[in-house]
Design a protein around this motif. Structure first.
Motif, PDB file in Angstrom:
ATOM      1  N   ARG A  13       2.235 -11.184   6.970  1.00 34.49           N
ATOM      2  CA  ARG A  13       2.259 -10.687   5.592  1.00 34.49           C
ATOM      3  C   ARG A  13       3.017  -9.364   5.462  1.00 34.49           C
ATOM      4  NH1 ARG A  13      -2.967  -9.571   7.399  1.00 34.49           N
ATOM      5  NH2 ARG A  13      -3.581  -7.373   7.332  1.00 34.49           N
ATOM      6  N   ARG A  59       5.047  -1.488  -3.406  1.00 34.03           N
ATOM      7  CA  ARG A  59       4.193  -2.287  -4.277  1.00 34.03           C
ATOM      8  C   ARG A  59       3.941  -3.669  -3.680  1.00 34.03           C
ATOM      9  NH1 ARG A  59       6.659   1.451  -6.986  1.00 34.03           N
ATOM     10  NH2 ARG A  59       5.744   2.398  -8.834  1.00 34.03           N
ATOM     11  N   ARG A  62       1.363  -3.189  -0.931  1.00 36.69           N
ATOM     12  CA  ARG A  62      -0.008  -3.046  -1.452  1.00 36.69           C
ATOM     13  C   ARG A  62      -0.531  -4.365  -1.989  1.00 36.69           C
ATOM     14  NH1 ARG A  62       2.194   1.987  -2.828  1.00 36.69           N
ATOM     15  NH2 ARG A  62       2.921   1.243  -4.853  1.00 36.69           N
ATOM     16  N   ARG A  65      -1.483  -6.376   0.880  1.00 34.14           N
ATOM     17  CA  ARG A  65      -2.347  -5.622   1.790  1.00 34.14           C
ATOM     18  C   ARG A  65      -1.698  -5.525   3.164  1.00 34.14           C
ATOM     19  NH1 ARG A  65      -8.384  -8.027   0.278  1.00 34.14           N
ATOM     20  NH2 ARG A  65      -8.330  -7.437  -1.944  1.00 34.14           N
ATOM     21  N   ALA A  66      -0.422  -5.157   3.125  1.00 35.09           N
ATOM     22  CA  ALA A  66       0.363  -5.102   4.358  1.00 35.09           C
ATOM     23  C   ALA A  66       0.823  -3.683   4.668  1.00 35.09           C
ATOM     24  CB  ALA A  66       1.567  -6.039   4.250  1.00 35.09           C
ATOM     25  N   ASN A  67       0.109  -2.674   4.163  1.00 37.44           N
ATOM     26  CA  ASN A  67       0.457  -1.293   4.495  1.00 37.44           C
ATOM     27  C   ASN A  67       0.266  -1.056   5.992  1.00 37.44           C
ATOM     28  OD1 ASN A  67       1.018  -0.330   1.818  1.00 37.44           O
ATOM     29  ND2 ASN A  67      -1.168  -0.466   1.407  1.00 37.44           N
ATOM     30  N   SER A  68       1.236  -0.396   6.606  1.00 33.08           N
ATOM     31  CA  SER A  68       1.142  -0.131   8.038  1.00 33.08           C
ATOM     32  C   SER A  68       1.936   1.117   8.375  1.00 33.08           C
ATOM     33  CB  SER A  68       1.687  -1.317   8.848  1.00 33.08           C
ATOM     34  OG  SER A  68       3.079  -1.470   8.628  1.00 33.08           O
TER      35      SER A  68
END
Length: 252
Positions: A13, A59, A62, A65-68
């Motif tokens: 993702r 965006r 977010r 839900r793939a913030n890293s």
């Protein structure tokens, strides 16, 4: 197997937002290629489109839900290339190479200050106390906005055809001014702080549609107008942050 997957790769993702970030980097560098060929409109359009992609990747991350940490580092590298290095080379090839002295130095100011700004942002990424961010403001102007503002003389030249706007003695102080704004401690408005009332949301959608139409039909005049409005809002953002700071001091 799980430990190996964690150490050796990123989740599926996370690929779309990082791909958009990499695409923004490619568009920024493509602007340099067009500048070398003397195709200034395509050079500017490439960097501007890189800015659009830069606004999308976070965006998308977010949403998925793939913030890293990997994505954040890639985003910073892309920003310093697309909005620091590329505009530096474009402005040097367009104008500052004709300066008798310090043309390259003035151009470098943009890239250096962009890198310093992003380093400052990354160093504060995990900080618990970030006064501007917690109040809904940014510190200085962001890298994409800095690149867009750096091109103001080119917008004027494309609109009017007047060679005066290409003169190195006008371009040099302008680039240095924008570079300093990027690393300044001036509080500027953040998109994330904007809140629209329900009654204004349809008007906002109509406004976005009209803005896109204006960018398609009169891109340079529209970008010049956006740049002017952005600069005009800086005193208001400084005053707004000052009020927030006073209110917090009174409450504390």
């Amino acid at each position: 197997m799980t430990e190996r997957r964690r150490a050796g790769g990123i989740p599926l993702r996370a690929i779309p937002p990082n791909a958009v970030t990499a695409l923004a980097l490619c568009f920024g560098l493509s602007g340099v290629l067009f500048a070398i060929k003397g195709d200034w409109e395509k050079a500017l359009a490439s960097v501007v489109f890189a800015g659009v992609l830069d606004g999308m990747d976070g965006r998308i991350a977010r949403l998925l839900r793939a913030n890293s940490r990997f994505g954040a580092e890639l985003d910073s590298l892309s920003d310093v290339t697309a909005f620091g290095v590329a505009p530096t080379l474009i402005m040097f090839l367009w104008s500052l190479q004709h300066a008798p002295k310090f043309g390259w130095t003035a151009a470098l100011a943009l890239a250096v200050c962009c890198a310093l700004r992003l380093a400052r942002f990354n160093s504060r990424m995990d900080a618990d106390e970030q006064p501007h961010k917690s109040a809904g403001f940014l510190t200085g102007i962001p890298a994409p906005a800095g690149a867009g503002l750096a091109f103001v003389p080119v917008y004027l030249w494309l609109i009017t055809g007047n060679e005066l706007f290409r003169a190195w003695y006008l371009t040099m102080p302008w680039l240095v001014f924008i570079a300093l704004l990027m690393i300044s401690s001036v509080a500027t408005y953040s998109w994330g702080s904007l809140r629209l009332r329900r009654s204004y949301r349809l008007l906002a959608l109509a406004g976005v549609g009209l803005l896109v139409a204006a960018l398609i039909t009169e891109p340079w005049l529209t970008l010049l107008a956006i740049s002017t409005i952005y600069l005009a809002l800086i005193p208001f953002s400084m005053a707004s942050y000052a009020r927030v700071r006073r209110r917090r001091s009174a409450q504390g």
